[in-house]
Scaffold this active site. Structure first.
Site, short mmCIF file in Angstrom:
data_model
loop_
_atom_site.label_atom_id
_atom_site.label_comp_id
_atom_site.label_asym_id
_atom_site.label_seq_id
_atom_site.Cartn_x
_atom_site.Cartn_y
_atom_site.Cartn_z
CD1 TRP A 195 6.53 0.70 -5.18
CD2 TRP A 195 4.57 0.08 -4.29
NE1 TRP A 195 6.63 -0.63 -4.81
CE2 TRP A 195 5.45 -1.03 -4.26
CE3 TRP A 195 3.29 -0.07 -3.78
CZ2 TRP A 195 5.07 -2.28 -3.75
CZ3 TRP A 195 2.91 -1.31 -3.27
CH2 TRP A 195 3.80 -2.39 -3.25
CG ASP A 228 4.53 5.40 -0.16
OD1 ASP A 228 5.30 5.11 0.77
OD2 ASP A 228 4.10 4.56 -0.98
CE LYS A 242 9.55 -2.17 0.34
NZ LYS A 242 8.57 -1.39 -0.37
C1 LIG Z 1 7.08 -1.51 -0.66
C2 LIG Z 1 6.32 -0.28 -0.89
C3 LIG Z 1 4.97 -0.15 -0.54
C4 LIG Z 1 4.16 -1.31 0.01
O1 LIG Z 1 4.50 -1.61 1.31
P1 LIG Z 1 3.63 -2.70 2.12
O2 LIG Z 1 4.23 -2.64 3.47
O3 LIG Z 1 3.84 -4.00 1.43
O4 LIG Z 1 2.23 -2.28 2.09
C5 LIG Z 1 4.35 1.05 -0.75
N1 LIG Z 1 5.00 2.10 -1.26
C6 LIG Z 1 6.31 2.03 -1.62
C7 LIG Z 1 6.99 3.23 -2.18
C8 LIG Z 1 7.00 0.84 -1.44
O5 LIG Z 1 8.29 0.76 -1.78
#
Ligand SMILES: *Cc1c(COP(=O)(O)O)cnc(C)c1O
Length: 366
Positions: free
Chosen positions: A108, A178, A202
């Site tokens: 990511w 993030d 998540k």
């Molecule tokens: C799942 C995830 C993303 C992507 O999320 P989207 O909502 O599909 O854009 C980005 N960063 C991390 C750490 C993730 O686990």
């Protein structure tokens, strides 16, 4: 489509969208047709009306309380997911040509770097590549750029199963994270960050909703070509009323915040998450049948990633697991193997069931 032959309870180990607290889903079901004598479903409420505004404000306040968000930070409920923020972050914070630092710790962070590189110059300040992404580079290995626009980290690498259990020191340079896959999994020193963002699917609520927590002084005018709906400043100044927010998703996230408060808050969640993941790692490490390659100090407590020593058995492992109601254990396609996501909503009984299955499968195939 998975057919579950077991009469045992089902546990969803998906990385995202992931498992939601059952109590939250039950409450949402009860309130689906009519929310608290309002005469309508939350889905039907005008977003600028008094009732929805109160729901949204309560959600913000509960989140502020849970995380201890200081008064000089704004909480924004946006759309587009974390991937949209990969681009919106540089567009909102910096002019073209500005230099930023990014840590490359896995799948990511590489995605974040690839997208942001269209808008800013990127110095990879630390990289896990040389060690095959099995550990987070220690502070001594970081090469920070003096005066960088910000320094970006991915606090939990969902696909690789790594997490920061410390925070890099970046001096005057704002730290940006993030936190999509570990937001609300543990207490957080918000004041150490300039911006925190997380997609909801998540560990928070329905996909699409994206939470951005930003320090006031970073709410600069976005680059002129930035769509207004994606300007952090426009959204902050209009109190989320610039366009229709994800009303139903905000409501569900609010129920999750209240559920977290009822559990005792984030230090209680952190202890649960530590215990759940520790017993799973112990089962993996204690068997020659399974391998977890990531450095013990940097292991994720949300996404436990491992392999079968004999990779050829992985398909059979996943098939038998789903038959027993242990769903979505397949590793990220970029990494392979097995991944068990243990978000806040995963009960300890789910981890116990998975551990029992690991032992039984190994015994059958040894
Ligand atoms: C799942 C995830 C993303 C992507 O999320 P989207 O909502 O599909 O854009 C980005 N960063 C991390 C750490 C993730 O686990």
């Amino acid at each position: 489509m998975v057919c579950i032959s077991s009469s045992e309870p089902v546990f969803n180990f998906a990385a995202g969208p992931g498992m939601m607290p059952r109590d939250v889903l039950r409450q949402a079901r009860e309130e689906l047709l009519e929310w608290q004598r309002s005469g309508m479903s939350v889905m039907e409420m005008p977003f600028s009306g008094e009732v929805f505004q109160a729901i949204q404000q309560q959600a913000q306040q509960d989140l502020r309380e849970l995380l201890g968000v200081p008064a000089d930070y704004r909480i924004l409920f946006l759309q587009g997911g974390a991937s949209a923020q990969f681009a919106l972050l540089p567009m909102n914070l910096l002019p073209a040509g500005a230099t930023t630092d990014y840590a490359d710790t896995g799948h990511w962070s590489r995605k974040a770097i690839a997208e942001a590189s269209r808008y800013v110059r990127i110095n990879v300040a630390a990289s896990g590549a040389a060690r095959d992404y099995r550990q987070i580079p220690t502070q001594a290995d970081w090469q920070l750029t003096p005066g960088a626009g910000y320094c970006h980290i991915t606090s939990n690498e969902t696909a690789d199963g790594l997490a920061y259990h410390w925070l890099p020191e970046t001096g005057e340079v704002p730290l940006v994270a993030d936190m999509t896959s570990d937001f609300l999994s543990r207490p957080l020193a918000v004041e150490r960050f300039g911006v925190i963002y997380a997609g909801a699917q998540k560990n928070i609520g329905p996909a699409g909703l994206t939470i951005v927590i930003i320090r006031d002084d970073l709410l600069r005018p976005a680059r002129p070509e930035t769509p207004s709906a994606f300007s952090y400043r426009v959204q902050a100044e209009s109190n989320g009323r610039f366009n229709t927010p994800l009303t139903y998703a905000v409501y569900i996230a609010g129920l999750v915040f209240q559920w977290l408060k009822r559990q005792g808050g984030l230090s209680v969640m952190a202890e649960c998450n530590r215990r759940k993941s520790a017993k799973l790692y112990e089962a993996i490490d204690g068997s020659d049948f399974y391998l977890c390659r990531s450095c013990a100090l940097d292991r994720s407590r949300m996404n436990v990633c491992f392999h079968l020593a004999d990779d050829a058995l992985t398909g059979e492992f996943l098939r038998q697991a789903s038959e027993q109601g242990l769903l979505h254990l397949k590793g990220h396609p970029a990494v392979g193997g097995v991944r068990a996501s243990l978000y806040n909503a995963m009960p300890e009984a789910g981890v116990d069931a998975l551990i029992a299955f690991l032992h039984a499968f190994a015994a059958r195939h040894a």
